[in-house]
Design a protein around this motif. Structure first.
Motif, PDB file in Angstrom:
ATOM      1  N   ARG A 184       0.821  -1.215   0.000  1.00  0.00           N
ATOM      2  CA  ARG A 184       0.000   0.000   0.000  1.00  0.00           C
ATOM      3  C   ARG A 184       0.855   1.265   0.000  1.00  0.00           C
ATOM      4  N   LEU A 185       0.332   2.291  -0.681  1.00  0.00           N
ATOM      5  CA  LEU A 185       0.922   3.618  -0.558  1.00  0.00           C
ATOM      6  C   LEU A 185       0.449   4.306   0.716  1.00  0.00           C
ATOM      7  N   GLN A 186      -0.653   3.799   1.267  1.00  0.00           N
ATOM      8  CA  GLN A 186      -1.278   4.351   2.487  1.00  0.00           C
ATOM      9  C   GLN A 186      -1.797   5.764   2.261  1.00  0.00           C
ATOM     10  N   SER A 246       2.563  -1.602  -4.965  1.00  0.00           N
ATOM     11  CA  SER A 246       2.033  -2.895  -5.426  1.00  0.00           C
ATOM     12  C   SER A 246       2.576  -3.247  -6.797  1.00  0.00           C
ATOM     13  N   SER A 259      -9.604   5.662   1.723  1.00  0.00           N
ATOM     14  CA  SER A 259      -8.253   5.122   1.827  1.00  0.00           C
ATOM     15  C   SER A 259      -8.006   4.149   0.688  1.00  0.00           C
ATOM     16  N   ASP A 260      -6.729   3.814   0.466  1.00  0.00           N
ATOM     17  CA  ASP A 260      -6.397   2.824  -0.564  1.00  0.00           C
ATOM     18  C   ASP A 260      -6.389   1.409  -0.002  1.00  0.00           C
ATOM     19  N   ILE A 261      -6.905   1.224   1.229  1.00  0.00           N
ATOM     20  CA  ILE A 261      -6.951  -0.117   1.802  1.00  0.00           C
ATOM     21  C   ILE A 261      -8.106  -0.898   1.171  1.00  0.00           C
ATOM     22  N   GLN A 294      -6.338  -7.482  -4.095  1.00  0.00           N
ATOM     23  CA  GLN A 294      -5.555  -6.417  -3.472  1.00  0.00           C
ATOM     24  C   GLN A 294      -4.510  -5.805  -4.405  1.00  0.00           C
ATOM     25  N   SER A 295      -3.842  -6.669  -5.151  1.00  0.00           N
ATOM     26  CA  SER A 295      -2.765  -6.146  -5.996  1.00  0.00           C
ATOM     27  C   SER A 295      -3.303  -5.371  -7.197  1.00  0.00           C
ATOM     28  N   ILE A 333      -5.272  -2.802  -6.844  1.00  0.00           N
ATOM     29  CA  ILE A 333      -5.523  -1.426  -6.407  1.00  0.00           C
ATOM     30  C   ILE A 333      -4.392  -0.539  -6.919  1.00  0.00           C
ATOM     31  N   MET A 334      -4.738   0.338  -7.838  1.00  0.00           N
ATOM     32  CA  MET A 334      -3.731   1.211  -8.447  1.00  0.00           C
ATOM     33  C   MET A 334      -4.202   2.662  -8.410  1.00  0.00           C
TER      34      MET A 334
END
Lengths: 253, 227
Positions: A65-67, A237, B75-77, B152-153, B155-156
């Protein structure tokens, strides 16, 4: 080749050689069958095919993650926050290096020639133009991200934002110069039987004062031995997908 | 294994005929790949049902109607994607409503591409956003039990362009979005839908757009079984 046994006719004197020809010919055809011996739709059931003989897929993934949030910029090792442990800091001006130190590299051995489709998708981020300006001084510099697929040690042209400078001041257009990008590219190659590997390489290319370079050619290398000043230029990622289609005798295998 | 045959002029014995029968029987009953000649199999022998590629689906958005993406996430989570991001319904993959069924272990390869043309302000005018604003994308799959999972991977994030945020300078974005991801299942599975989600994440940006415009794009999936 089709099999036509001759047999022995009524009243015929049996010649051992002729009698045995039926067996020999049957065995010869059997030993080297062709599509004449295999009926249409012979292979109708997938479970009867050996697993993995037609397509082998390697998927190497690292989720990092970039968070980034609705109130916080990405945490990349520069400024506040603790970056994700597998964030890969891109060496600046060191040429194309294997991303993640090889953590998504795919390696395989094939007994037959293969048509191989390789694609990757990686998250690039750099902490903004203001940071680039502070590192290099002035506001005319651009940090240019480059990436390519590498197969068996050879970088594949066209598989990412990358171009060779064609003039001494021709740095513009040789990489991606903005804040962040999900970079993706695909290549299809024929590979001979044997051991192979595929990976992704990346670089932050050298910069130039891109406006003044129209008039004055100027190199600007900046070596950061400790890696501190350049922190924050990262790959998060990353995916590498390899689809291998066996090609059998096509290439003489 | 070759056939031992009696020579011409020899007396044919019961054993010599049995020997030839036995050799042929053994070879027929023990056929392996050594018995198959080069280039033996073509399309007539390979039924389509035997292909390891069991499904393919794709959607092409030609750009005749633009997609307005006006959702801000937190968030990017991955846990933020499904509840808070925008489902880009144009790019859903469901095999014409049939879903994707595999009877054994399977591997999916999914791709998504699109083009972010512009960012707009509240008056629908093109604007230059703060480059810390990220347009985010992610891919999910939902099985026939209603369980939706984020890859998950996939997510860009794509930082928007804007050297003078809030102005019309550099207002055209023209950002190419391209995501490939892959996931697998160890046993039989039915996947009903594959979705593409998107949102904006502001970071510390002072000036954020109201929406971004997505024009043209393609999503697609290859489903392989027993790979």
């Amino acid at each position: 080749m089709l099999f036509f046994p001759k047999g022995v006719f009524n009243g015929e004197v049996v010649d051992p050689d002729r009698l045995s020809a039926d067996f020999v010919e049957g065995n010869r055809i059997l030993s080297d069958t062709t599509h004449y011996q295999w009926a249409e739709d012979t292979f109708t059931q997938r479970p009867k095919l050996e697993a993995g003989t037609h397509v082998n897929i390697i998927n190497n993934t690292k989720h990092v993650r970039l968070q980034i949030t609705s109130g916080q910029n990405p945490i990349v090792g520069r400024g506040v926050g603790t970056p994700a442990p597998d964030l890969w800091q891109i060496p600046l001006d060191r040429g194309l290096q294997e991303i993640g130190d090889g953590d998504i590299r795919a390696e395989w051995v094939s007994d037959v020639p293969e048509l191989v489709m390789i694609c990757y998708c990686i998250q690039y981020y750099m902490p903004g133009q203001a940071t680039v300006n502070s590192i290099f001084g002035g506001n005319d510099h651009r940090a240019r991200f480059q990436s390519l697929i590498q197969i068996d040690g050879s970088n594949i042209p066209g598989t990412g934002p990358h171009a060779v400078e064609n003039t001494i001041s021709g740095i513009r257009g040789t990489g991606f110069a903005y804040t962040s990008l999900g970079v993706s590219a695909t290549t299809i190659q024929f590979l001979e039987a044997g051991a192979h590997f595929a990976t992704v390489v990346a670089n932050i290319a050298r910069t130039d004062p891109h406006i003044s370079s129209f008039d004055v050619a100027e190199y600007d290398y900046k070596i950061d031995g400790g890696g501190q000043e350049f922190k924050g230029f990262v790959v998060a990622s990353r995916n590498l997908i390899v689809m291998r289609f066996g090609r059998g005798a096509l290439l003489g295998g | 294994m070759g056939v031992n045959k009696p020579s011409s002029g020899d007396t044919i014995t019961k054993q010599s005929v049995i020997g030839m029968h036995d050799t042929l029987r053994t070879n027929i009953n023990g056929m392996d790949d050594q018995f198959i000649g080069p280039s033996s199999f073509g399309i007539p022998q390979m039924s389509t049902s035997a292909s390891p590629l069991v499904a393919f689906d794709h959607v092409n958005d030609t750009g005749t109607s633009t997609i307005v993406m006006n959702t801000f996430g937190n968030s990017d989570i991955s846990t933020d994607v499904i509840p808070n991001w925008q489902d880009l319904t144009t790019f859903r993959l469901n095999n014409g409503g049939s879903g994707f069924t595999t009877v054994g272990a399977s591997q999916y390869v999914v791709f998504f591409t699109c083009r972010i043309t512009v960012a707009r302000d509240g008056s629908a005018n093109d604007m230059a956003p703060d480059p810390q604003v990220h347009a985010m994308f992610a891919i999910t799959h939902e099985d026939n039990g209603g369980t939706e999972t984020v890859v998950q991977s996939s997510i860009m994030g794509y930082g928007l362009y804007g050297t003078q945020p809030g102005t019309i300078d550099w207002e055209k974005q023209e950002i190419p979005v391209a995501i490939w991801c892959s996931f697998n299942f160890p046993s039989a599975k039915i996947i009903d839908t594959i979705r593409v989600y998107s949102c904006m994440l502001n970071g510390t940006a002072v000036t954020a757009p109201t929406d971004i415009i997505i024009e043209r794009g393609t999503s697609g999936v290859l489903v392989f079984e027993r790979v």
